[in-house]
Motif scaffolding. Structure first.
Motif, short mmCIF file in Angstrom:
data_model
loop_
_atom_site.label_atom_id
_atom_site.label_comp_id
_atom_site.label_asym_id
_atom_site.label_seq_id
_atom_site.Cartn_x
_atom_site.Cartn_y
_atom_site.Cartn_z
N GLU A 119 21.33 49.12 -65.68
CA GLU A 119 22.12 50.20 -65.16
C GLU A 119 23.05 49.63 -64.09
O GLU A 119 22.91 48.87 -63.27
N LEU A 120 24.42 49.92 -64.28
CA LEU A 120 25.42 49.54 -63.16
C LEU A 120 25.25 50.21 -62.04
O LEU A 120 25.89 51.42 -61.88
N ARG A 121 25.05 49.62 -60.82
CA ARG A 121 24.92 50.31 -59.51
C ARG A 121 25.32 49.25 -58.64
O ARG A 121 25.20 48.04 -58.32
N GLY A 131 17.34 53.15 -67.61
CA GLY A 131 18.86 52.37 -67.64
C GLY A 131 19.24 52.31 -69.18
O GLY A 131 18.21 52.14 -70.06
N GLY A 132 20.39 52.26 -69.26
CA GLY A 132 20.90 51.87 -70.68
C GLY A 132 21.62 53.27 -71.18
O GLY A 132 22.23 53.10 -72.41
N SER A 231 24.31 40.19 -62.63
CA SER A 231 22.99 40.68 -63.05
C SER A 231 21.81 40.18 -62.54
O SER A 231 21.46 39.02 -62.10
N CYS A 232 20.72 41.00 -62.18
CA CYS A 232 19.63 40.57 -61.65
C CYS A 232 18.83 39.99 -62.36
O CYS A 232 17.96 39.36 -61.90
N THR A 233 18.89 39.71 -63.50
CA THR A 233 18.18 38.63 -64.44
C THR A 233 18.82 37.51 -64.52
O THR A 233 18.21 36.54 -65.13
#
Length: 583
Positions: A119-121, A131-132, A231-233
């Motif tokens: 999710e874009l936040r 999300g997605g 991205s958190c990943t």
């Protein structure tokens, strides 16, 4: 790239709490407005416009993560889309009535089955439950513009995610429940949504094509430039409270094998194709509990799931039901549906490929569990559409038969199986007739002959002894066999019950074989001119013991030596019998 290198503040717990507080205030405000004002309603699924004109279509890729760093969130996104379109596909909206994304989809939560997707936040791609779904709202907005809908509410994303419809200003972000997508049309219209293995497809249908198109120049300057999005990943901003680093596994997905009754041919195939992380679902570990009908090899899988209670219940119900007939067929279909439902709960979102037995296929397809995945089918019988046409043809030839028209599956089930087979990657079967129906994607595996002892050979001084290895049923070609045997000096040994009528074999020298005798002893040949035969185990046993076999193409033994293939009806059956007898 670190967040500081972009002159941006690192998201903090405080900023996240502030965002959540603001969001909650807006959610309460939107909920209150829905109580006091006339809010859009949830529209029902209908088939009234199923054949109407396609007035818009949006197709977007599911996979856009080249380096794999976000694959785990992409898998979550696809799973969330799979759930959401179940509440969207087939919805028909009356003209002038407002469609609301959130009113139709409902709130996403863990207890509804939604998982973490991207999710874009706050300018970053983060993991969020549900999300997605913006890919779905983007596609709906794109289709709405194509169809000339009036846009009641739409919000653009704060950033442009590369590869998304935001690149051409056809995006619509959503956030429960106050950031919504709403639109209406001047005509009644139908929404269709589906996942293929590679894409999300959204279509609108309507009886008339009356458009007031909203024209967007895709080459025009974007309202928001494309910038690198963290991205958190994959982000290396270790000081960010959302940073997960190596804690998130990069998964390639794995395969689930959904099996039922044991077939040695499929067991061999699966043993050669499985991977260590794969999931195996079986009714029962047949080798452990010494149940030959479930004797699948269970070694080498990452996880093995059984449905023991189901297997026991089905065995009990099978003993109570009749050996043949419409009631038994209907019970078998109900049993298949129950097993498919059990297996569906074990398909985690990490499963990207499914190998499924044919009897479970239409139920899993109808409920959407195979969408967004690739899948292969272990084919154990003709497709239902072909099977029922074959039985209809046989009944036209023999309308006096009490067994050729006793049961047909409902049209919805037939349609579901047909659609699923069309979408399958591969059709895997040892049956040559079935494989020939899918020349572009069938995988023909070898039949497995059983290990058996030799037999007592027939005495050539005595009349020929023909063994019929099945019950006396119209679909087994008994009318044709009776005609072919007329006037021949031959004994017909029956290895199954007579179910057409008691005097069916009148005029033919017949012997009913007891269950406790060697059914192949002194056999000259085994004959089965079936209209339908999916699992010819007795024919394989005869071949393994050196007994000649005369069989129709429907028996599926076109690639096995020792078989004389004949037409079910025609002169070839009698010619083969006479040749065998030396006439």
């Amino acid at each position: 790239m670190r967040l500081e290198d972009q002159n941006k503040a690192v998201p903090s717990v405080g900023s996240a709490l502030l965002f959540r507080s603001k969001a909650l205030a807006f959610q309460v405000k939107r909920a209150a407005r829905g109580i006091t004002a006339s809010d859009p309603r949830r529209h029902p699924v209908s088939d009234a416009l199923i054949d109407a004109n396609i007035i818009a279509e949006s197709r977007t890729p599911l996979w856009n993560d080249a380096d794999g760093s976000e694959r785990v969130l992409t898998l979550g996104k696809i799973h969330n889309l799979r759930l959401a379109i179940q509440r969207l596909h087939g919805v028909e909206v009356p003209r002038g009535s407002v469609f609301s994304f959130w009113k139709q989809i409902g709130r996403t939560s863990r207890h509804k089955g939604y998982v973490a997707g991207r999710e874009l936040r706050e300018g970053c791609l983060v993991a969020s439950i549900g999300g997605g779904l913006c890919q779905l709202s983007n596609a709906l907005y794109d289709a709405a513009l194509q169809a000339g809908c009036e846009i009641v509410e739409r919000h653009a994303h704060s950033k442009v995610v590369p590869g998304s419809l935001a690149e051409i200003q056809r995006d619509a972000t959503v956030f429960w429940n106050y950031v919504d997508l709403r639109f209406l049309h001047a005509d009644d219209f139908r929404i269709e949504a589906e996942l293929t293995a590679e894409s999300l497809v959204v279509r609108f249908r309507a009886r008339t094509i009356r458009r007031r198109p909203v024209v967007i120049n895709i080459n025009a300057r974007r309202s928001k430039p494309i910038t690198e999005i963290n991205s958190c990943t994959s982000c290396d901003a270790t000081e960010c409270f959302r940073h997960v680093g190596n804690e998130v596994k990069i998964t390639k997905g794995h395969t689930a094998f959904l099996l039922d009754e044991y077939w040695p041919e499929f067991d061999r195939y699966i043993s050669n194709s499985k991977q260590e992380r794969d999931l195996l679902c079986v009714p029962l570990d047949g080798r452990k509990y010494e149940k030959s009908n479930y004797a699948w090899t269970t070694d080498g899988f990452g996880l093995v799931k059984q449905s023991r209670f189901f297997a026991l219940r089905r065995a009990y119900e099978s003993r109570k039901s009749s050996a043949h007939g419409a009631a038994r067929q209907a019970a078998a279909l109900q049993s298949n549906e129950k097993l498919a439902a059990r297996y569906a709960t074990r398909l985690a979102y990490e499963v990207t490929h499914v190998t499924v037995m044919q009897n479970l296929l239409p139920y899993l397809w109808r409920q959407g569990h195979l969408t967004g995945r690739t899948f292969d089918v272990l084919m154990t019988r003709l497709p239902l559409a072909n099977l029922q046409n074959r039985l209809d043809t046989a009944f036209q030839l023999h309308p006096e038969s009490p067994t050729l028209s006793d049961f047909r599956a409902n049209p919805e089930l037939v349609a579901s199986e047909t659609a699923a087979l069309a979408r399958a990657n591969r059709i895997i079967t040892p049956h040559t007739e079935i494989a020939a129906l899918f020349p572009e994607k069938s995988v023909l595996v070898d039949w497995v002959l059983p290990r058996v002892e030799s037999i007592v050979k027939a005495n050539k001084q005595q009349p020929a002894r023909i063994v019929f290895p099945a019950a006396t049923l119209g679909r087994k070609g008994v009318y044709e066999l009776r005609e072919a045997l007329s006037g021949l000096e031959v004994e017909l040994a029956l290895a199954g019950p007579i179910l057409e009528r008691k005097d069916f074999w009148k005029g033919v020298r017949v012997r009913q074989l007891p269950r406790d005798v060697d059914w192949l002893e002194s056999a000259t040949a085994v004959v089965l001119p079936s209209f339908v035969e999916h699992n010819p185990r007795r024919l394989l046993e005869a071949l393994a013991r050196g007994v000649p076999v005369i069989a129709s193409e429907a028996c599926g033994l076109g690639n096995v030596g020792g078989v004389t293939t004949v037409d079910t009806h025609g002169s070839s059956l009698r010619d083969a019998l006479m040749t065998l007898m030396g006439s």
